[in-house]
Design a protein around this motif. Structure first.
Motif, short mmCIF file in Angstrom:
data_model
loop_
_atom_site.label_atom_id
_atom_site.label_comp_id
_atom_site.label_asym_id
_atom_site.label_seq_id
_atom_site.Cartn_x
_atom_site.Cartn_y
_atom_site.Cartn_z
N ILE A 223 3.83 -3.47 64.78
CA ILE A 223 4.49 -4.48 65.62
C ILE A 223 5.71 -3.86 66.30
N GLY A 224 5.80 -4.06 67.60
CA GLY A 224 6.99 -3.66 68.33
C GLY A 224 7.18 -2.15 68.42
N SER A 225 8.43 -1.76 68.61
CA SER A 225 8.78 -0.34 68.74
C SER A 225 10.12 -0.10 68.06
N ARG A 226 10.51 1.14 67.99
CA ARG A 226 11.78 1.49 67.35
C ARG A 226 12.94 1.30 68.34
N PHE A 227 13.10 0.08 68.80
CA PHE A 227 14.12 -0.20 69.81
C PHE A 227 15.53 0.03 69.29
N LEU A 228 15.82 -0.50 68.10
CA LEU A 228 17.17 -0.37 67.55
C LEU A 228 17.50 1.08 67.25
N PHE A 229 16.57 1.80 66.63
CA PHE A 229 16.80 3.21 66.31
C PHE A 229 17.04 4.02 67.58
N GLU A 230 16.19 3.83 68.58
CA GLU A 230 16.31 4.59 69.82
C GLU A 230 17.59 4.21 70.56
N SER A 231 17.97 2.95 70.52
CA SER A 231 19.20 2.52 71.19
C SER A 231 20.43 3.17 70.57
N ILE A 232 20.48 3.19 69.24
CA ILE A 232 21.61 3.83 68.56
C ILE A 232 21.62 5.32 68.82
N LYS A 233 20.45 5.94 68.76
CA LYS A 233 20.35 7.38 69.01
C LYS A 233 20.80 7.72 70.42
N ASP A 234 20.33 6.97 71.41
CA ASP A 234 20.70 7.25 72.80
C ASP A 234 22.19 7.03 73.04
#
Length: 294
Positions: A223-234
């Motif tokens: 379900i979904g994607s790693r939006f939170l992880f990628e947002s913090i990383k970026d």
């Protein structure tokens, strides 16, 4: 609201945290200054400000300025963490909030002052202390060269001016850095206002739990994607080369043009994280007003 309320509130914060904000970085800078001057006097391989292309040794002033700035930067980050996670929690824990509320200072001003002290005063004091000790060392070098106290001294005015150009330029970088990290400061203050115990845990655990839930949803449920992880990383990474990124700090501070770091920081200052930080600050204020007696 007037300066008659703001200035005493800032003085109160400085008085309560004087050791960590002022005396700790001053002591570290003084110790590094003594070690540097002792190395100059006792180690022949040290060369003072402005090594020519054909000479060997270490550019003492540049070495001291760089090492001092990095050391005080990490000290300031550590002090900021401790200050932000405790500034609102400790007032409730020791019940001193009732005394401070008896004074003609609103909760909104109290929260704003604590944000100002943590985000501006603490790192600003570290930068100022770094500049003062670097200036003292530069003056010693100049006097030694002019009056011939040390024949090994080989300095260039251009390099001295360049050093302080870099130091002065850190003020601009500092303001941009503060805007970039503002959401983090706001999150730390929200944890401090919310937590009844262990505010540091409330800073870290919610983020870890959300990341674990997101990873479980993506990896096991599809379900979904790693939006939170990628947002913090970026948000906390910088492009330091073609296709290369770093959770930066020091890697881009070396051998860069004066406009490189401001441009990188400007690219990281976005509307959504800033609005998120403002939301955290409003929740912090709300908790201060409505839950401070719990």
């Amino acid at each position: 609201m007037s300066f008659q309320q703001i200035i005493p509130s800032i003085k109160r914060e400085l008085w309560e945290n004087e050791k960590s904000i002022l005396w700790l970085p001053t002591a570290i800078a003084g110790l590094m200054f003594l070690v540097t001057v002792s190395s100059w006097l006792l180690v022949p391989s040290f060369k003072v400000v402005g090594i020519n292309s054909g000479s060997a040794g270490i550019d003492l002033s540049l070495f001291f300025t760089g090492m001092l700035f990095v050391a005080l930067l990490f000290i300031a980050i550590w002090v900021q963490w401790h200050y932000f996670v405790s500034c609102l929690h400790d007032d409730r824990r020791d019940k001193s909030i009732f005394f401070w509320r008896s004074l003609p200072v609103s909760d909104a001003l109290t929260v704003a002052i604590k944000l100002f002290v943590g985000a501006i005063i603490i790192p600003g004091a570290a930068i100022l202390i770094s500049m003062v000790f670097s200036l003292v060392l530069a003056l010693i070098v100049v006097v030694s060269a002019i009056f011939g106290f040390d024949a090994s001294v080989d300095f260039e005015w251009a390099k001295i001016l360049k050093e302080f150009t870099y130091l002065a330029y850190t003020l601009l970088n500092f303001l941009l850095y503060t805007l970039w990290i503002f959401p983090v400061y706001a999150w730390l203050m929200l944890a401090s206002a919310f937590a009844k115990k262990a505010p540091s845990a409330w800073v870290i655990l919610p983020v870890i739990i959300l990341l674990m839930i997101e990873a479980f949803a993506v990896d096991y449920l599809g379900i979904g994607s790693r939006f939170l992880f990628e947002s913090i990383k970026d948000y906390f990474s910088f492009e330091v080369g073609q296709g290369e990124s770093s959770m930066l700090h020091l890697s881009i501070l070396q051998n860069t043009k004066l406009d490189t770091l401001p441009n990188l920081l400007l690219a990281k200052i976005n509307l959504i994280p800033t609005l998120l930080g403002c939301g955290f600050m409003y929740l912090t204020y709300w908790l201060r007003v409505n839950r401070s007696q719990e």
